[in-house]
Motif scaffolding. Structure first.
Motif, PDB file in Angstrom:
ATOM      1  N   HIS A  47     -31.860  14.061   6.323  1.00  0.00           N
ATOM      2  CA  HIS A  47     -33.309  13.908   6.410  1.00  0.00           C
ATOM      3  C   HIS A  47     -33.860  14.791   7.532  1.00  0.00           C
ATOM      4  O   HIS A  47     -33.605  14.513   8.697  1.00  0.00           O
ATOM      5  N   ARG A  82     -36.708  16.088  10.138  1.00  0.00           N
ATOM      6  CA  ARG A  82     -37.838  15.423  10.779  1.00  0.00           C
ATOM      7  C   ARG A  82     -38.512  16.384  11.743  1.00  0.00           C
ATOM      8  O   ARG A  82     -37.890  17.308  12.266  1.00  0.00           O
ATOM      9  N   GLN A 115     -42.253  16.606  14.572  1.00  0.00           N
ATOM     10  CA  GLN A 115     -43.523  16.108  15.075  1.00  0.00           C
ATOM     11  C   GLN A 115     -44.601  17.140  14.798  1.00  0.00           C
ATOM     12  O   GLN A 115     -44.349  18.352  14.864  1.00  0.00           O
ATOM     13  N   GLN A 165     -44.891  11.734  13.561  1.00  0.00           N
ATOM     14  CA  GLN A 165     -43.476  12.054  13.380  1.00  0.00           C
ATOM     15  C   GLN A 165     -43.123  11.731  11.937  1.00  0.00           C
ATOM     16  O   GLN A 165     -43.356  10.611  11.479  1.00  0.00           O
ATOM     17  N   ILE A 182     -40.356  12.044   8.574  1.00  0.00           N
ATOM     18  CA  ILE A 182     -39.033  12.270   7.993  1.00  0.00           C
ATOM     19  C   ILE A 182     -39.228  12.437   6.490  1.00  0.00           C
ATOM     20  O   ILE A 182     -39.893  11.614   5.846  1.00  0.00           O
ATOM     21  N   THR A 198     -31.369  13.829  10.985  1.00  0.00           N
ATOM     22  CA  THR A 198     -31.217  12.438  11.431  1.00  0.00           C
ATOM     23  C   THR A 198     -29.759  12.002  11.341  1.00  0.00           C
ATOM     24  O   THR A 198     -29.460  10.820  11.455  1.00  0.00           O
TER      25      THR A 198
END
Length: 557
Positions: free
Chosen positions: A263, A265, A267, A391, A393, A472
């Protein structure tokens, strides 16, 4: 029974009914379930009861795609496996994650959400979660705080969802006594699986070859074998076991190691809340871990924003989860990173190479960053928050070119080839980031919650430096599940296509990843696999007993 394989005779043979390779969440769950049914089980773990450098070195390889770190700190090679570095958040996959989605190539599971529903319920007990209840409105009322409220989402495209927090369960500690006391279970520590030896047609596994780093050799002969060593090592062992099938076991269609997923991710953006919503903690990831405000009835919670299944289909997007992320004083500094590592230590997460004295010195040299960041994380004063970002994902798109390969010319302490991980993320992932944040931002503005500033679109651009390249650490997809051997490595019961007695457990069997945390789903699959293996053994024994009756009667007096 816990057995140190290093203390065995130099050349040992173990006979058992089921051999489970890998003592992480999937392997321990499976082994304990089978043992509870009275089935003789042998569970092999590469490491001991704590991390050690020599065993950890066996995980090392190279990254040949997007920059990707997949050894120290994101995998644990000792009793408990990945649970030793697990964050603890749990939520089942969404129902449409299991479906064939025409806009997502290679999507679709050979089972649906209803099939896993009873196993998700049982997984709650294994993972020490709260009730099987993820209704945001129920938990909002149970929490009953003005600063923990649901957002007014009425536009139809955006919904809110909840995750529950496991303590988190460190399987090697939580279940050590159960492993030691189970009457029909033997756990061999320091036992490294090296090869699955088969018959001449590679249709049946005859034995597992294992060894310790001290030079002891071990053979395990079983009726059934289950690989549960994680999304990278499952593929590695299948590819390495190539004495009969030159491409590796289960790899007749060149699928083992392909479709590697994690995953991604990042920001992004800026969120300027209106006064009524500026102090809300329910969706802010900085207020979730063990925060007494966001919990009820002994269960810690985290809320996220997501698009509805209908919106994903209409927009042609992958699944995604979005949190708010407050920016605290000192964030991004060396002192904040040092303080974070101390927090990870308090949560008992594996941090290879951590130097606490050096981090303590860093924090002392930068007291303002240390105190600013620490105070906001501990006491959560909103007036010190420097801003709020998204944030996100995103579900990775299944890609056959994103893969785990053996690395020619390499070799670990046993001579096994190391791996090269080629992690790839396509344009649909970028578009999902862009459109998901745009739709959520529009909903926040429409409902009067916040004014939103979005970053420039990602689609069509190289991945930005803000992307956390480690993802992740959810290693998935390399032995994917499909009804056909042309499109998957294992079938709906996790049996390797074409091999009668070899199964795979863990998130490597996921055909798609959804946007939720994989541990609860892989635990549910392990519970389902335990039931399947027990039933298979019962039927085989019943057939054998039935066939034996006329033979006995025909025997001479």
């Amino acid at each position: 029974m816990l057995i140190d394989a290093r203390a065995l005779p130099p050349d040992s043979t173990v006979d058992t009914t089921v051999c489970v390779i890998g003592a992480g969440p999937a392997g321990i769950t499976l082994a304990l379930e089978l043992a509870a049914k009275g089935i003789d089980v042998c569970l092999l773990e590469s490491g001991g009861l704590a991390p050690d450098p020599a065993t950890r070195d066996l995980n090392r390889g190279i990254s040949s795609g997007l920059p990707y770190h997949f050894a120290d700190g994101c995998r644990s090679r000792y009793l408990g496996g990945s649970s030793n570095c697990w964050g603890g958040w749990c939520r089942a996959l969404d129902p449409w994650d299991f479906a064939v989605r025409p806009w997502v190539p290679h999507s679709g599971w050979p089972l649906d959400a209803a099939t896993l529903a009873p196993y998700y319920l049982r997984a709650h007990a294994v993972l020490k979660l709260g009730p099987l209840n993820f209704a945001p409105e129920w938990w909002e009322q149970a929490i009953g705080r003005k600063d923990v409220r649901r957002l007014p989402l009425n536009g139809g495209a955006v919904r809110d969802t909840l995750s529950q927090f496991s303590p988190p369960v460190r399987f090697g500690r939580q279940y050590r006594r159960d492993l030691a006391q189970a009457r029909t279970l033997r756990v061999y520590l320091w036992a490294n699986a090296l090869n699955l030896a088969t018959d001449s047609m590679a249709t049946t596994v005859r034995q597992l070859d294992a060894a310790t780093l001290t030079g002891k050799r071990l053979r395990v002969r079983a009726r059934l074998y289950v690989l549960a060593t994680g999304g990278i090592e499952n593929a590695r062992l299948l590819l390495t076991s190539n004495q009969v099938a030159s491409a590796g076991l289960g790899n007749g269609n060149d699928l083992v190691g392909r479709y590697f997923m994690d995953h991604p991710r990042l920001q992004s953006g800026r969120i300027h809340f209106t006064p009524d919503w500026a102090r809300n903690k329910l969706y802010d990831i900085k207020y979730h871990y063990m925060n007494r405000a966001v919990q009820a009835r002994g269960t810690h919670l985290a809320a996220q924003l997501a698009l509805t299944g209908e919106a994903q289909a209409r927009e042609g997007l992958l699944n995604a989860r979005v949190w708010f992320c407050s920016q605290f004083p000192g964030e991004g500094s060396a002192a904040a990173a040092a303080l974070f590592r101390y927090k990870q230590a308090a949560l008992q997460k594996d941090q290879p190479g951590w130097r606490p004295l050096r981090d303590a010195a860093t924090m002392l040299r930068h007291p303002i960053d240390t105190l600013g960041y620490g105070a906001t994380r501990l006491f959560h004063p909103r007036w010190l928050t420097r801003g709020v970002r998204f944030q996100a994902i995103v579900e990775p798109q299944p890609d056959p070119e994103s893969r785990v390969r053996l690395l020619p010319g390499s070799g670990d302490a046993f001579g096994m080839l190391r791996v090269a991980v080629d992690w790839r993320l396509g344009g649909l992932v970028q578009r999902t980031f862009d459109r998901t944040l745009a739709l959520i931002g529009a909903e926040l503005e429409r409902s009067g919650v916040a004014r939103v500033e979005l970053d420039p679109p990602l689609e069509g651009q190289p991945w930005p430096p803000s992307l956390e390249a480690e993802g992740t650490w959810h290693h998935m997809g390399t032995t994917r599940m499909h009804a056909s051997p042309r499109h998957g490595v294992v079938d709906a019961h996790c049996r390797v296509h074409g091999i009668s007695n070899l199964y795979v457990a863990g998130s490597s069997v996921f055909p798609t990843a959804g946007a939720n945390f994989p541990t609860i789903t892989l635990t549910a699959l392990a519970l389902r696999l335990a039931d399947h293996l027990a039933q298979r053994l019962r039927l085989a024994d019943a057939m054998l007993a039935g066939a034996a009756v006329p033979v006995v009667r025909a025997a001479p007096a």
